[in-house]
Design a protein around this motif. Structure first.
Motif, PDB file in Angstrom:
ATOM      1  N   VAL A 140     -56.216  -6.656  74.893  1.00 42.78           N
ATOM      2  CA  VAL A 140     -56.284  -6.774  73.434  1.00 42.78           C
ATOM      3  C   VAL A 140     -56.646  -5.431  72.809  1.00 42.78           C
ATOM      4  CG1 VAL A 140     -57.528  -7.859  71.525  1.00 42.78           C
ATOM      5  CG2 VAL A 140     -56.815  -9.233  73.482  1.00 42.78           C
ATOM      6  N   LEU A 141     -57.607  -4.729  73.392  1.00 39.68           N
ATOM      7  CA  LEU A 141     -58.009  -3.425  72.850  1.00 39.68           C
ATOM      8  C   LEU A 141     -56.879  -2.406  72.912  1.00 39.68           C
ATOM      9  CD1 LEU A 141     -61.633  -3.089  74.322  1.00 39.68           C
ATOM     10  CD2 LEU A 141     -60.986  -3.571  71.952  1.00 39.68           C
ATOM     11  N   SER A 142     -55.995  -2.531  73.884  1.00 40.92           N
ATOM     12  CA  SER A 142     -54.877  -1.600  73.990  1.00 40.92           C
ATOM     13  C   SER A 142     -53.758  -1.911  73.003  1.00 40.92           C
ATOM     14  CB  SER A 142     -54.314  -1.618  75.418  1.00 40.92           C
ATOM     15  OG  SER A 142     -53.736  -2.877  75.711  1.00 40.92           O
ATOM     16  N   SER A 166     -61.717 -12.492  81.635  1.00 41.42           N
ATOM     17  CA  SER A 166     -62.055 -12.176  80.250  1.00 41.42           C
ATOM     18  C   SER A 166     -62.046 -10.672  80.008  1.00 41.42           C
ATOM     19  CB  SER A 166     -63.422 -12.764  79.900  1.00 41.42           C
ATOM     20  OG  SER A 166     -63.404 -14.171  79.982  1.00 41.42           O
ATOM     21  N   LEU A 167     -62.551  -9.901  80.961  1.00 34.42           N
ATOM     22  CA  LEU A 167     -62.557  -8.447  80.825  1.00 34.42           C
ATOM     23  C   LEU A 167     -61.131  -7.897  80.810  1.00 34.42           C
ATOM     24  CD1 LEU A 167     -65.512  -7.517  83.217  1.00 34.42           C
ATOM     25  CD2 LEU A 167     -65.519  -7.454  80.721  1.00 34.42           C
ATOM     26  N   GLN A 168     -60.276  -8.402  81.685  1.00 35.42           N
ATOM     27  CA  GLN A 168     -58.904  -7.928  81.713  1.00 35.42           C
ATOM     28  C   GLN A 168     -58.177  -8.278  80.419  1.00 35.42           C
ATOM     29  OE1 GLN A 168     -57.304  -9.705  85.240  1.00 35.42           O
ATOM     30  NE2 GLN A 168     -58.364  -8.316  86.639  1.00 35.42           N
ATOM     31  N   ALA A 169     -58.393  -9.498  79.921  1.00 34.66           N
ATOM     32  CA  ALA A 169     -57.758  -9.892  78.660  1.00 34.66           C
ATOM     33  C   ALA A 169     -58.286  -9.059  77.498  1.00 34.66           C
ATOM     34  CB  ALA A 169     -57.991 -11.373  78.400  1.00 34.66           C
ATOM     35  N   ALA A 170     -59.594  -8.745  77.498  1.00 36.31           N
ATOM     36  CA  ALA A 170     -60.164  -7.938  76.424  1.00 36.31           C
ATOM     37  C   ALA A 170     -59.614  -6.516  76.453  1.00 36.31           C
ATOM     38  CB  ALA A 170     -61.690  -7.927  76.545  1.00 36.31           C
ATOM     39  N   ILE A 171     -59.438  -5.939  77.646  1.00 36.96           N
ATOM     40  CA  ILE A 171     -58.830  -4.609  77.740  1.00 36.96           C
ATOM     41  C   ILE A 171     -57.414  -4.629  77.181  1.00 36.96           C
ATOM     42  CG2 ILE A 171     -58.084  -2.808  79.336  1.00 36.96           C
ATOM     43  CD1 ILE A 171     -60.340  -3.589  81.192  1.00 36.96           C
ATOM     44  N   ALA A 210     -60.596 -23.436  83.875  1.00 36.74           N
ATOM     45  CA  ALA A 210     -59.163 -23.317  83.613  1.00 36.74           C
ATOM     46  C   ALA A 210     -58.431 -22.656  84.770  1.00 36.74           C
ATOM     47  CB  ALA A 210     -58.924 -22.539  82.325  1.00 36.74           C
ATOM     48  N   GLY A 211     -59.142 -21.870  85.560  1.00 32.10           N
ATOM     49  CA  GLY A 211     -58.521 -21.197  86.684  1.00 32.10           C
ATOM     50  C   GLY A 211     -57.609 -20.059  86.287  1.00 32.10           C
ATOM     51  N   GLY A 212     -57.795 -19.514  85.093  1.00 33.85           N
ATOM     52  CA  GLY A 212     -56.940 -18.412  84.618  1.00 33.85           C
ATOM     53  C   GLY A 212     -56.996 -18.317  83.113  1.00 33.85           C
ATOM     54  N   PHE A 213     -55.845 -18.475  82.473  1.00 36.26           N
ATOM     55  CA  PHE A 213     -55.778 -18.340  81.026  1.00 36.26           C
ATOM     56  C   PHE A 213     -56.352 -19.561  80.329  1.00 36.26           C
ATOM     57  CE2 PHE A 213     -52.331 -15.423  82.308  1.00 36.26           C
ATOM     58  CZ  PHE A 213     -52.787 -14.283  81.663  1.00 36.26           C
ATOM     59  N   VAL A 214     -57.004 -19.309  79.193  1.00 36.71           N
ATOM     60  CA  VAL A 214     -57.577 -20.357  78.349  1.00 36.71           C
ATOM     61  C   VAL A 214     -56.828 -20.344  77.024  1.00 36.71           C
ATOM     62  CG1 VAL A 214     -59.644 -21.176  77.166  1.00 36.71           C
ATOM     63  CG2 VAL A 214     -59.825 -20.124  79.435  1.00 36.71           C
ATOM     64  N   MET A 215     -56.276 -21.476  76.638  1.00 36.73           N
ATOM     65  CA  MET A 215     -55.503 -21.531  75.398  1.00 36.73           C
ATOM     66  C   MET A 215     -56.383 -21.638  74.164  1.00 36.73           C
ATOM     67  SD  MET A 215     -52.436 -21.017  76.117  1.00 36.73           S
ATOM     68  CE  MET A 215     -51.841 -21.307  74.457  1.00 36.73           C
ATOM     69  N   TRP A 216     -57.586 -22.233  74.302  1.00 39.70           N
ATOM     70  CA  TRP A 216     -58.471 -22.338  73.140  1.00 39.70           C
ATOM     71  C   TRP A 216     -59.921 -22.358  73.634  1.00 39.70           C
ATOM     72  CZ3 TRP A 216     -57.443 -21.494  68.254  1.00 39.70           C
ATOM     73  CH2 TRP A 216     -58.411 -21.793  67.298  1.00 39.70           C
ATOM     74  N   PRO A 217     -60.722 -21.349  73.278  1.00 32.73           N
ATOM     75  CA  PRO A 217     -62.100 -21.298  73.777  1.00 32.73           C
ATOM     76  C   PRO A 217     -62.990 -22.329  73.077  1.00 32.73           C
ATOM     77  CG  PRO A 217     -61.698 -19.473  72.279  1.00 32.73           C
ATOM     78  CD  PRO A 217     -60.378 -20.180  72.450  1.00 32.73           C
ATOM     79  N   ILE A 244     -54.055 -14.631  75.619  1.00 36.11           N
ATOM     80  CA  ILE A 244     -54.823 -13.435  75.974  1.00 36.11           C
ATOM     81  C   ILE A 244     -56.089 -13.338  75.130  1.00 36.11           C
ATOM     82  CG2 ILE A 244     -54.791 -10.917  75.946  1.00 36.11           C
ATOM     83  CD1 ILE A 244     -53.263 -12.060  78.245  1.00 36.11           C
ATOM     84  N   VAL A 245     -55.945 -13.520  73.813  1.00 34.77           N
ATOM     85  CA  VAL A 245     -57.119 -13.440  72.930  1.00 34.77           C
ATOM     86  C   VAL A 245     -58.115 -14.541  73.247  1.00 34.77           C
ATOM     87  CG1 VAL A 245     -57.882 -13.524  70.529  1.00 34.77           C
ATOM     88  CG2 VAL A 245     -55.780 -12.318  71.112  1.00 34.77           C
ATOM     89  N   SER A 246     -57.629 -15.762  73.493  1.00 36.97           N
ATOM     90  CA  SER A 246     -58.530 -16.871  73.795  1.00 36.97           C
ATOM     91  C   SER A 246     -59.264 -16.647  75.112  1.00 36.97           C
ATOM     92  CB  SER A 246     -57.738 -18.184  73.858  1.00 36.97           C
ATOM     93  OG  SER A 246     -57.106 -18.448  72.618  1.00 36.97           O
TER      94      SER A 246
END
Length: 314
Positions: A286-288, A279-284, A68-75, A54-56
Motif C-alpha cells: 500500500v505504501l508503494s 499485514s506487513l507485506q500488504a502495508a508495504i 483467514a490464512g492469508g488475505f482478509v476481505m474486511w477487518p 490488500i488494504v484490509s
C-alpha cells in the motif's frame, strides 16, 4: 414568391443501419445496456477487489489474519499497527525517504534536461541538430546491456551512490521525441516575433515555449516520476547497502521473495509484538502505491491533451 427546394429522390435515401455486437439487439436497447453495465461492473470488481483485500489485510490484526490464512476481505478490528511498525524509523521508513528523494530529484533533472534537449532539437538551425537526433533515435533501437551499464557506472565511481539510481535513466529518448514534436507544433511566427523583439533563446524557452507546453510537460513529468518510483533493478545492481534501498527493492525482497522483517529492521521496541508478516507485506504494498495515486489527480486534467501529442487527426 416562395421557392420550394428540391427533395431528394426516395431511391437515393439510404436507411440508417445500427450495428450491434449482439445479433438482433441495437446498441441503445435495454438488454444491450444491461450487458455493457454488467461487463463494466465485472471489470471494476476485478480491479477494486484485490486492492481492497490488500488494504484490509494491512489493517487486520494477527488473530484474523491467522484465521483467514492469508488475505482478509474486511477487518473486524482495524488496526494501524503494521503501518506504525513500518514507519517508526526502520528499514521501510528509510526506503520511503530514499524513494521520495530519488523521485523528486530525478524527475526535476529529467524534465530540465529533456526540455532543453527537445527544444534544441526542435530548432532546425541548431548546432549538431541532425547528429544528435540520430544518436537519440539509435538509443531507442540499440539498448545497452546489463554488463556494459554496470561497468560504466562502476568506472564513474557511482556504485552504492544515489546518483546511480538517477543518471543511467535521466533522459528517455521517447519522452524527448514527444516533447520535440510538441515544440515543433507551436506557432513559429510567435517565436520569430519574440526573436525580432530581442528575446534570447533562453527567454523564448522559459517565457513562451514552457508556459504553452504545460500539458505535455505535466504528462512527461508523470511518466518520469512513475519510472523513478517503480524502479528497483538499478538499486538491485548498484546498491550494496540495504540502508540505501528504495521502497520498491524492499517490496521485492520482503513481499515477492516472501522474506520476513525482523524487529530490528522495523525498529520495534524489545518485547513488543511484531505485526503478522501478511499485514506487513500488504502495508508495504500500500505504501508503494499511495504516493502515485495521490499525485495522479493533479496531473489527470492534462492527460487527455498530453497523450494526444503526435496523434493522427482525422
Amino acid at each position: 414568391m416562395t421557392t420550394l427546394s428540391p427533395t431528394r429522390p426516395a431511391s437515393r435515401v439510404k436507411p440508417h443501419r445500427s450495428y450491434s455486437a449482439v445479433p438482433g439487439e441495437s446498441p441503445g436497447s435495454p438488454p444491450w445496456r444491461a450487458l455493457k453495465s454488467l461487463l463494466l461492473l465485472v471489470c471494476v470488481l476485478l480491479v477494486v477487489l484485490p486492492f481492497v483485500a490488500i488494504v484490509s489485510t494491512s489493517l487486520a490484526d494477527a488473530a484474523q489474519v491467522t484465521e483467514a490464512g492469508g488475505f482478509v476481505m474486511w477487518p473486524d478490528n482495524p488496526s494501524f499497527d503494521a503501518y506504525t511498525a513500518l514507519l517508526s524509523g526502520g528499514l521501510v521508513s528509510k526506503a520511503m525517504t530514499v524513494s521520495v528523494g530519488v523521485t523528486v530529484v530525478g524527475t526535476a533533472l529529467s524534465l530540465i534536461s529533456s526540455i532543453m534537449l527537445a527544444y534544441g532539437l526542435s530548432r532546425p538551425g541548431s548546432f549538431g541538430h541532425k547528429p544528435v537526433l540520430m544518436l537519440l533515435l539509435m538509443s531507442m533501437l540499440f539498448v545497452p546491456g546489463v554488463i556494459p551499464t554496470y561497468l560504466t557506472v562502476k568506472q564513474l565511481g557511482l556504485i552504492n551512490s544515489y546518483w546511480s539510481l538517477i543518471l543511467p535513466t535521466m533522459i528517455n529518448a521517447f519522452n524527448v521525441i514527444v516533447l520535440r514534436s510538441f515544440f515543433m507544433s507551436l506557432p513559429r511566427e510567435l517565436i520569430d516575433a519574440a526573436r525580432i523583439d530581442g528575446a534570447s533563446e533562453w527567454s523564448i524557452l522559459t517565457r513562451i515555449v514552457v508556459p504553452l507546453s504545460k500539458a505535455s510537460i505535466g504528462v512527461i513529468g508523470l511518466f518520469y516520476a512513475v519510472t523513478y518510483w517503480n524502479a528497483f533493478f538499478n538499486a538491485l545492481m548498484f546498491m550494496n547497502d540495504a540502508s540505501k534501498w528504495p521502497v520498491q527493492l524492499v517490496l521485492r525482497t520482503y513481499v515477492i521473495n516472501n522474506s520476513t522483517l525482523s524487529g530490528g529492521q522495523l525498529d520495534v521496541a524489545a518485547g513488543a509484538p511484531v505485526p503478522p508478516a501478511q499485514s506487513l507485506q500488504a502495508a508495504i504494498l500500500v505504501l508503494s502505491i499511495v504516493p502515485i495515486v495521490l499525485v495522479y489527480p493533479f496531473v489527470q486534467r492534462h492527460m487527455n491533451k498530453g497523450v494526444m501529442i503526435g496523434a493522427v487527426k482525422g
